[in-house]
Design a protein around this motif. Structure first.
Motif, PDB file in Angstrom:
ATOM      1  N   GLU A   1      44.085  58.036  54.716  1.00  0.00           N
ATOM      2  CA  GLU A   1      45.297  58.164  53.915  1.00  0.00           C
ATOM      3  C   GLU A   1      45.055  57.882  52.430  1.00  0.00           C
ATOM      4  OE1 GLU A   1      45.854  57.295  58.034  1.00  0.00           O
ATOM      5  OE2 GLU A   1      45.026  55.947  56.508  1.00  0.00           O
ATOM      6  N   PHE A   2      44.013  57.111  52.121  1.00  0.00           N
ATOM      7  CA  PHE A   2      43.833  56.676  50.738  1.00  0.00           C
ATOM      8  C   PHE A   2      42.347  56.458  50.453  1.00  0.00           C
ATOM      9  CE2 PHE A   2      44.212  53.089  47.485  1.00  0.00           C
ATOM     10  CZ  PHE A   2      44.522  53.938  46.431  1.00  0.00           C
ATOM     11  N   LYS A   3      41.751  57.448  49.819  1.00  0.00           N
ATOM     12  CA  LYS A   3      40.356  57.342  49.387  1.00  0.00           C
ATOM     13  C   LYS A   3      40.345  57.164  47.876  1.00  0.00           C
ATOM     14  CE  LYS A   3      38.551  60.385  53.040  1.00  0.00           C
ATOM     15  NZ  LYS A   3      37.763  59.402  53.788  1.00  0.00           N
TER      16      LYS A   3
ATOM     17  N   ALA B   1      45.480  65.973  49.665  1.00  0.00           N
ATOM     18  CA  ALA B   1      46.637  66.058  50.560  1.00  0.00           C
ATOM     19  C   ALA B   1      47.942  66.319  49.830  1.00  0.00           C
ATOM     20  CB  ALA B   1      46.763  64.769  51.373  1.00  0.00           C
ATOM     21  N   PHE B   2      47.980  66.108  48.507  1.00  0.00           N
ATOM     22  CA  PHE B   2      49.275  66.246  47.831  1.00  0.00           C
ATOM     23  C   PHE B   2      49.283  67.165  46.617  1.00  0.00           C
ATOM     24  CE2 PHE B   2      47.451  62.436  45.808  1.00  0.00           C
ATOM     25  CZ  PHE B   2      47.620  62.725  44.468  1.00  0.00           C
ATOM     26  N   LEU B   3      48.142  67.534  46.072  1.00  0.00           N
ATOM     27  CA  LEU B   3      48.173  68.448  44.930  1.00  0.00           C
ATOM     28  C   LEU B   3      48.494  69.861  45.413  1.00  0.00           C
ATOM     29  CD1 LEU B   3      45.249  67.684  42.426  1.00  0.00           C
ATOM     30  CD2 LEU B   3      47.700  67.370  42.100  1.00  0.00           C
ATOM     31  N   PRO B   4      49.497  70.513  44.851  1.00  0.00           N
ATOM     32  CA  PRO B   4      49.828  71.883  45.251  1.00  0.00           C
ATOM     33  C   PRO B   4      48.659  72.835  44.986  1.00  0.00           C
ATOM     34  CG  PRO B   4      51.587  70.936  43.912  1.00  0.00           C
ATOM     35  CD  PRO B   4      50.427  70.000  43.817  1.00  0.00           C
ATOM     36  N   ALA B   5      48.656  73.947  45.706  1.00  0.00           N
ATOM     37  CA  ALA B   5      47.557  74.901  45.592  1.00  0.00           C
ATOM     38  C   ALA B   5      47.377  75.389  44.163  1.00  0.00           C
ATOM     39  CB  ALA B   5      47.802  76.079  46.530  1.00  0.00           C
TER      40      ALA B   5
END
Length: 268
Positions: free
Chosen positions: A174-176, A195-199
């Motif tokens: 979850e957190f690197k 996991a969270f930056l849009p394409a």
């Protein structure tokens, strides 16, 4: 506070590429108490230096016609003792050279690259201009963070190209998170943002500015024309919020844990 010592490879300067320097001066001047000095047009292209309490803290430059499609943005610069060698190393390790080292008369050499994950970052080889003179205070840079879509490639790139001695702060699915240096001596971080930056959003560097009270800064920024990207929230490192300035440049503000807890507004 003495001028910070900045080792090779560490963040040493920030600047804002903006479509409206006058609007930027008004916004950041009111928000952070910055004052401004415009450099000679012929020698320095009208580059604007921002100061806080008489100490240089950031730069502002007019976006050129060729950059019209590029969003207004803040940039982090990493110190190099040999910008040409750093550029060569970046190219060898999967980076892309946007601007070869350019001589800035008397001040130093400036270059600009994309790292192996596509994040834009500046390079500064100092002469008279050693970098920012104030850090880790309200209205000054506190932290620099790379949001990387390819975390492993990013860590390897900054180790190989900038000589980073890294510390793994977290390595869970979850957190690197990896830092340049360790603990209170850490100077920057690399976050796995896959996991969270849009394409459509590339890997990117994010700058955190110090705040005495995050919520108060957010409220003031909104009144000055900013947009809230992520509302203020508590984290293990302080209360943090993400905003876009009046022309869209994104930045964060953070208040140290425990600071101003007696105030009605909390901070990052």
């Amino acid at each position: 506070m003495p001028t910070p010592h900045i080792a090779p490879g560490a963040p040493c300067w920030i600047d804002l590429m903006t479509s409206d320097p006058e609007k930027a001066k008004t916004f950041y001047g009111d928000l952070f108490g910055w004052t401004f000095e415009t450099g000679d047009q012929e020698k320095y292209g009208g580059y604007i230096t921002a100061s806080k309490n008489g100490k240089s803290v950031a730069g502002i430059m007019q976006k050129q016609q060729a950059q019209a499609a590029t969003p207004d943005m803040w940039s982090t610069y990493l110190r190099s003792d040999d910008a040409a060698a750093t550029i060569a190393a970046a190219a060898e390790h999967g980076g892309q050279v946007y601007m070869e080292p350019m001589d800035v008369p008397e001040q130093g050499h400036m270059a600009y690259i994309a790292d192996a994950t596509g994040a834009a970052v500046g390079i500064w080889q100092p002469r008279e201009h050693r970098g920012y003179e104030i850090v880790a205070e309200p209205g000054a840079p506190v932290w620099h963070e790379l949001h990387a879509k390819n975390y492993g490639a990013a860590v390897t790139f900054y180790r190989e190209v900038f000589g980073w001695e890294t510390t793994v702060m977290s390595d869970t699915p979850e957190f690197k998170y990896t830092t340049l240096g360790a603990g209170h001596d850490a100077k920057a971080g690399i976050l796995d943002a896959s996991a969270f930056l849009p394409a459509e959003v590339p890997s990117n560097w994010v700058i955190y500015f110090g705040a005495e009270n995050t919520d108060a800064v957010v409220d003031k920024a909104v009144k000055l024309g900013a947009t809230v990207v992520h509302p203020a929230e508590d984290s293990p490192f302080g209360r943090v919020a993400t905003m876009a300035d009046p022309t869209g440049a994104v930045f964060k503000v953070i208040q140290a844990p425990g600071a101003n807890q007696g105030n009605a507004a909390e901070e990052a």
